[in-house]
Design a protein around this motif. Structure first.
Motif, PDB file in Angstrom:
ATOM      1  N   HIS A  50       0.795  -1.224   0.000  1.00  0.00           N
ATOM      2  CA  HIS A  50       0.000   0.000   0.000  1.00  0.00           C
ATOM      3  C   HIS A  50       0.828   1.276   0.000  1.00  0.00           C
ATOM      4  CE1 HIS A  50      -3.588  -2.361   0.348  1.00  0.00           C
ATOM      5  NE2 HIS A  50      -3.095  -2.986   1.403  1.00  0.00           N
ATOM      6  N   ALA A  51       2.145   1.177  -0.152  1.00  0.00           N
ATOM      7  CA  ALA A  51       2.975   2.383  -0.170  1.00  0.00           C
ATOM      8  C   ALA A  51       2.527   3.310  -1.292  1.00  0.00           C
ATOM      9  CB  ALA A  51       4.453   2.022  -0.310  1.00  0.00           C
ATOM     10  N   GLY A  59      -0.337  11.773  -0.664  1.00  0.00           N
ATOM     11  CA  GLY A  59       0.964  12.392  -0.908  1.00  0.00           C
ATOM     12  C   GLY A  59       1.996  12.021   0.140  1.00  0.00           C
ATOM     13  N   ILE A  60       1.767  10.915   0.844  1.00  0.00           N
ATOM     14  CA  ILE A  60       2.669  10.460   1.912  1.00  0.00           C
ATOM     15  C   ILE A  60       3.714   9.528   1.304  1.00  0.00           C
ATOM     16  CG2 ILE A  60       2.828   9.226   4.126  1.00  0.00           C
ATOM     17  CD1 ILE A  60       1.158  11.793   4.315  1.00  0.00           C
ATOM     18  N   ASN A  99      -7.544  14.420  10.441  1.00  0.00           N
ATOM     19  CA  ASN A  99      -7.480  15.777   9.879  1.00  0.00           C
ATOM     20  C   ASN A  99      -8.694  16.091   9.009  1.00  0.00           C
ATOM     21  OD1 ASN A  99      -5.195  16.645  11.137  1.00  0.00           O
ATOM     22  ND2 ASN A  99      -3.848  16.341   9.391  1.00  0.00           N
ATOM     23  N   GLY A 100      -9.834  15.499   9.366  1.00  0.00           N
ATOM     24  CA  GLY A 100     -11.072  15.796   8.678  1.00  0.00           C
ATOM     25  C   GLY A 100     -11.226  15.196   7.294  1.00  0.00           C
ATOM     26  N   LYS A 101     -10.215  14.502   6.783  1.00  0.00           N
ATOM     27  CA  LYS A 101     -10.337  14.000   5.412  1.00  0.00           C
ATOM     28  C   LYS A 101      -9.761  12.626   5.178  1.00  0.00           C
ATOM     29  CE  LYS A 101      -6.308  16.647   4.108  1.00  0.00           C
ATOM     30  NZ  LYS A 101      -5.734  17.652   3.286  1.00  0.00           N
ATOM     31  N   TYR A 102      -8.722  12.260   5.882  1.00  0.00           N
ATOM     32  CA  TYR A 102      -8.090  10.970   5.595  1.00  0.00           C
ATOM     33  C   TYR A 102      -8.942   9.831   6.130  1.00  0.00           C
ATOM     34  CZ  TYR A 102      -3.928  13.875   5.010  1.00  0.00           C
ATOM     35  OH  TYR A 102      -3.035  14.822   4.621  1.00  0.00           O
ATOM     36  N   LEU A 103      -9.154   8.830   5.323  1.00  0.00           N
ATOM     37  CA  LEU A 103      -9.857   7.634   5.745  1.00  0.00           C
ATOM     38  C   LEU A 103      -8.913   6.449   5.584  1.00  0.00           C
ATOM     39  CD1 LEU A 103     -13.284   8.341   4.080  1.00  0.00           C
ATOM     40  CD2 LEU A 103     -12.827   8.268   6.509  1.00  0.00           C
ATOM     41  N   ILE A 104      -8.677   5.770   6.685  1.00  0.00           N
ATOM     42  CA  ILE A 104      -7.757   4.634   6.716  1.00  0.00           C
ATOM     43  C   ILE A 104      -8.517   3.417   7.221  1.00  0.00           C
ATOM     44  CG2 ILE A 104      -5.614   3.709   7.694  1.00  0.00           C
ATOM     45  CD1 ILE A 104      -5.154   6.237   6.063  1.00  0.00           C
TER      46      ILE A 104
END
Length: 125
Positions: A50-51, A59-60, A99-104
């Motif tokens: 998943h990188a 953008g990580i 942060n209000g947007k990232y879904l993991i």
């Protein structure tokens, strides 16, 4: 922070240990192709891992994924949780918003071990 003595782990392989927003301890080890950081980055049995997904979605870069996940698990909001059985073992499947947007989407053993994590979409909710 330390893991309870009843949990089997290799101290030299621990990437991080944090308390999540529910107060439970979760931890990530380097692991192998089936679980842990190596699985998250590189996948199983020659898979893609998943990188690239983290890079495309957020953008990580590969090297920053461990610290990003540490922040998600320690500061993110659990928006969905279910208990699943995989290979005869119970685990938590959680979706985190950060942060209000990232879904993991993550797979966490009942002992707190992070088996996998990857970006997902709101459709999974």
């Amino acid at each position: 922070m330390h893991l309870p003595s009843s949990i089997k782990f290799s101290e030299k392989d621990i990437v991080f240990i944090v308390r999540d927003t529910t107060g439970k301890i979760v931890w990530l080890e380097n692991g192998n192709s089936l679980r842990g950081l190596k699985h998250i980055l590189d996948g199983a049995n020659g898979g893609q891992g998943h990188a690239k997904d983290f890079k495309n979605a957020f953008g990580i870069s590969r090297g920053k994924i461990p610290s990003f996940l540490k922040s998600v698990f320690s500061k993110g909001t659990i928006v969905k949780e279910s208990v699943v059985t995989r290979n005869g073992r119970k685990a938590y499947e959680r979706i985190y918003r950060y942060n209000g947007k990232y879904l993991i989407l993550s797979g966490i053993g009942t002992n707190g071990f992070i088996v996998s994590a990857y970006p997902t979409t709101k459709e999974k909710l």
